[in-house]
Design a protein around this motif. Structure first.
Motif, PDB file in Angstrom:
ATOM      1  N   LEU A  85      -2.519   5.537  -3.294  1.00 47.73           N
ATOM      2  CA  LEU A  85      -2.601   5.050  -1.911  1.00 47.73           C
ATOM      3  C   LEU A  85      -2.395   6.187  -0.922  1.00 47.73           C
ATOM      4  O   LEU A  85      -3.168   6.348   0.033  1.00 47.73           O
ATOM      5  CB  LEU A  85      -1.559   3.949  -1.692  1.00 47.73           C
ATOM      6  CG  LEU A  85      -1.381   3.432  -0.258  1.00 47.73           C
ATOM      7  CD1 LEU A  85      -2.661   2.765   0.233  1.00 47.73           C
ATOM      8  CD2 LEU A  85      -0.207   2.460  -0.177  1.00 47.73           C
ATOM      9  N   SER A  86      -1.373   6.981  -1.156  1.00 45.40           N
ATOM     10  CA  SER A  86      -1.109   8.125  -0.279  1.00 45.40           C
ATOM     11  C   SER A  86      -2.207   9.161  -0.391  1.00 45.40           C
ATOM     12  O   SER A  86      -2.643   9.748   0.603  1.00 45.40           O
ATOM     13  CB  SER A  86       0.243   8.756  -0.631  1.00 45.40           C
ATOM     14  OG  SER A  86       1.296   7.844  -0.457  1.00 45.40           O
ATOM     15  N   LEU A  87      -2.678   9.389  -1.609  1.00 41.74           N
ATOM     16  CA  LEU A  87      -3.693  10.408  -1.854  1.00 41.74           C
ATOM     17  C   LEU A  87      -4.984  10.099  -1.099  1.00 41.74           C
ATOM     18  O   LEU A  87      -5.559  10.973  -0.439  1.00 41.74           O
ATOM     19  CB  LEU A  87      -3.971  10.490  -3.358  1.00 41.74           C
ATOM     20  CG  LEU A  87      -4.538  11.795  -3.901  1.00 41.74           C
ATOM     21  CD1 LEU A  87      -3.509  12.900  -3.792  1.00 41.74           C
ATOM     22  CD2 LEU A  87      -4.971  11.609  -5.348  1.00 41.74           C
ATOM     23  N   LEU A  88      -5.436   8.862  -1.181  1.00 40.29           N
ATOM     24  CA  LEU A  88      -6.698   8.483  -0.543  1.00 40.29           C
ATOM     25  C   LEU A  88      -6.597   8.567   0.979  1.00 40.29           C
ATOM     26  O   LEU A  88      -7.471   9.140   1.639  1.00 40.29           O
ATOM     27  CB  LEU A  88      -7.103   7.076  -0.964  1.00 40.29           C
ATOM     28  CG  LEU A  88      -7.340   6.828  -2.462  1.00 40.29           C
ATOM     29  CD1 LEU A  88      -7.901   5.439  -2.693  1.00 40.29           C
ATOM     30  CD2 LEU A  88      -8.265   7.867  -3.045  1.00 40.29           C
ATOM     31  N   THR A  89      -5.554   7.969   1.524  1.00 40.58           N
ATOM     32  CA  THR A  89      -5.437   7.935   2.975  1.00 40.58           C
ATOM     33  C   THR A  89      -5.227   9.326   3.570  1.00 40.58           C
ATOM     34  O   THR A  89      -5.826   9.674   4.595  1.00 40.58           O
ATOM     35  CB  THR A  89      -4.284   7.017   3.396  1.00 40.58           C
ATOM     36  OG1 THR A  89      -3.071   7.419   2.725  1.00 40.58           O
ATOM     37  CG2 THR A  89      -4.572   5.573   3.040  1.00 40.58           C
TER      38      THR A  89
ATOM     39  N   GLY B  97      -5.606  -2.929  -6.911  1.00 41.32           N
ATOM     40  CA  GLY B  97      -4.665  -2.926  -8.027  1.00 41.32           C
ATOM     41  C   GLY B  97      -3.482  -2.012  -7.838  1.00 41.32           C
ATOM     42  O   GLY B  97      -2.830  -1.624  -8.815  1.00 41.32           O
ATOM     43  N   THR B  98      -3.180  -1.660  -6.581  1.00 47.19           N
ATOM     44  CA  THR B  98      -2.030  -0.792  -6.326  1.00 47.19           C
ATOM     45  C   THR B  98      -0.729  -1.449  -6.758  1.00 47.19           C
ATOM     46  O   THR B  98       0.129  -0.811  -7.376  1.00 47.19           O
ATOM     47  CB  THR B  98      -1.952  -0.444  -4.819  1.00 47.19           C
ATOM     48  OG1 THR B  98      -3.149   0.231  -4.442  1.00 47.19           O
ATOM     49  CG2 THR B  98      -0.757   0.441  -4.534  1.00 47.19           C
ATOM     50  N   PHE B  99      -0.572  -2.745  -6.455  1.00 42.57           N
ATOM     51  CA  PHE B  99       0.679  -3.446  -6.723  1.00 42.57           C
ATOM     52  C   PHE B  99       0.555  -4.480  -7.842  1.00 42.57           C
ATOM     53  O   PHE B  99       1.511  -5.191  -8.114  1.00 42.57           O
ATOM     54  CB  PHE B  99       1.170  -4.153  -5.451  1.00 42.57           C
ATOM     55  CG  PHE B  99       1.485  -3.208  -4.330  1.00 42.57           C
ATOM     56  CD1 PHE B  99       2.656  -2.467  -4.333  1.00 42.57           C
ATOM     57  CD2 PHE B  99       0.620  -3.059  -3.261  1.00 42.57           C
ATOM     58  CE1 PHE B  99       2.953  -1.598  -3.301  1.00 42.57           C
ATOM     59  CE2 PHE B  99       0.907  -2.188  -2.224  1.00 42.57           C
ATOM     60  CZ  PHE B  99       2.077  -1.452  -2.252  1.00 42.57           C
ATOM     61  N   TYR B 100      -0.596  -4.574  -8.465  1.00 41.87           N
ATOM     62  CA  TYR B 100      -0.786  -5.583  -9.504  1.00 41.87           C
ATOM     63  C   TYR B 100      -1.908  -5.161 -10.438  1.00 41.87           C
ATOM     64  O   TYR B 100      -2.688  -4.252 -10.131  1.00 41.87           O
ATOM     65  CB  TYR B 100      -1.124  -6.944  -8.874  1.00 41.87           C
ATOM     66  CG  TYR B 100      -2.379  -6.910  -8.014  1.00 41.87           C
ATOM     67  CD1 TYR B 100      -3.634  -7.150  -8.563  1.00 41.87           C
ATOM     68  CD2 TYR B 100      -2.297  -6.632  -6.656  1.00 41.87           C
ATOM     69  CE1 TYR B 100      -4.778  -7.109  -7.792  1.00 41.87           C
ATOM     70  CE2 TYR B 100      -3.438  -6.580  -5.870  1.00 41.87           C
ATOM     71  CZ  TYR B 100      -4.679  -6.826  -6.446  1.00 41.87           C
ATOM     72  OH  TYR B 100      -5.806  -6.768  -5.668  1.00 41.87           O
ATOM     73  N   SER B 101      -1.975  -5.819 -11.575  1.00 38.01           N
ATOM     74  CA  SER B 101      -3.087  -5.622 -12.499  1.00 38.01           C
ATOM     75  C   SER B 101      -4.155  -6.656 -12.187  1.00 38.01           C
ATOM     76  O   SER B 101      -3.847  -7.830 -11.951  1.00 38.01           O
ATOM     77  CB  SER B 101      -2.612  -5.792 -13.940  1.00 38.01           C
ATOM     78  OG  SER B 101      -3.712  -5.849 -14.822  1.00 38.01           O
TER      79      SER B 101
END
Length: 253
Positions: free
Chosen positions: A66-70, A183-187
């Protein structure tokens, strides 16, 4: 190859990071640490393990991605947009530097910042949750490939935008929502069949899944597919950047 030109652009862009240290590095790390505290420390103990991995550890790859993309998009887009806004882009275009060298300088600096922050967040995560990296070489490969791919995307965005509003439009309304729904917080296996099929149309799913596989050896989609999608996106961005310099789109206007 004019290495002096690449170095000049790269050093200039990296120096802006050190001048704005709190905003460029400290703020993203603190924001991500809050996710670890809330989701890993408070919510995690009440969640079931996913694929044999505790929830606190499970979200580590997703939060790094998430941090990488933004940050990749933001760093690269602002880096090329500001010279256009200030009018100094013509000095760069008239310098003895090829389009390839200009892109290497800007995209290399943006990717370097993102990789640096990703590594810092990875180290910081160990203070909150315990986890191992099953495939460190693949983890580094996904980290680098994703950083360069989305830095190229940010470079394209910075050339396309004709105002600060458009500069923020795509990251806020497209990149961040797709990352949260990727899928950052879930599968995605936790979703009903219909929504799982719909989610597979989200390209970020493949990035997060492949990166998570490098940590735990388990993923929602095949690691080969994840790697292939990342490379395809990188090549597509390279083609668009090549077209921009060939046609002078929004560079010579």
């Amino acid at each position: 190859m004019n290495l002096y030109a690449i170095r000049a652009i790269y050093v200039f862009e990296m120096s802006r990071t050190w001048r704005t240290l709190l905003q460029s590095i400290v703020a993203p790390v603190i924001s991500t640490s809050l996710y670890f505290i809330v989701f890993g420390g408070a919510v995690g103990p009440h969640m079931n393990a996913i694929n044999g991995v505790s929830y606190g550890a499970f979200i580590v790859p997703g939060l790094i991605m998430l941090s990488l993309l933004t940050l990749s998009v933001a760093n690269a887009s602002f880096g090329i947009y500001f010279p256009r806004f200030a009018g100094t882009i013509y000095e760069i275009l008239s310098a003895p530097a090829s389009p390839f060298e200009i892109v290497c300088g800007y995209v290399g600096a943006a990717a370097s910042k993102s990789i640096m922050i990703g590594v810092i967040i990875l180290v910081t995560a160990r203070f909150f949750v315990a986890f191992d990296i099953a495939h460190p070489v693949w983890m580094a490969s996904f980290l680098i490939l994703t950083s360069f791919a989305f830095s190229l995307f940010g470079f394209i965005l910075g050339i396309w935008a004709d105002g600060f509003e458009k500069l923020q439009l795509v990251p806020l309304l497209i990149v961040t929502p797709l990352t949260f729904l990727g899928g950052t917080f879930y599968s995605i296996d936790m979703l009903p069949p219909f929504w799982r099929t719909v989610t597979l149309a989200n390209p970020v799913v493949y990035l997060v899944s492949g990166f998570r596989w490098s940590f735990f050896g388990a993923s929602d989609v095949g690691v080969g597919v994840s790697l292939g999608m990342t490379v395809v996106f990188l090549i597509l961005c390279l083609i668009i950047v090549s077209w921009i310099f060939r046609t002078g789109y929004r560079l010579r206007a």
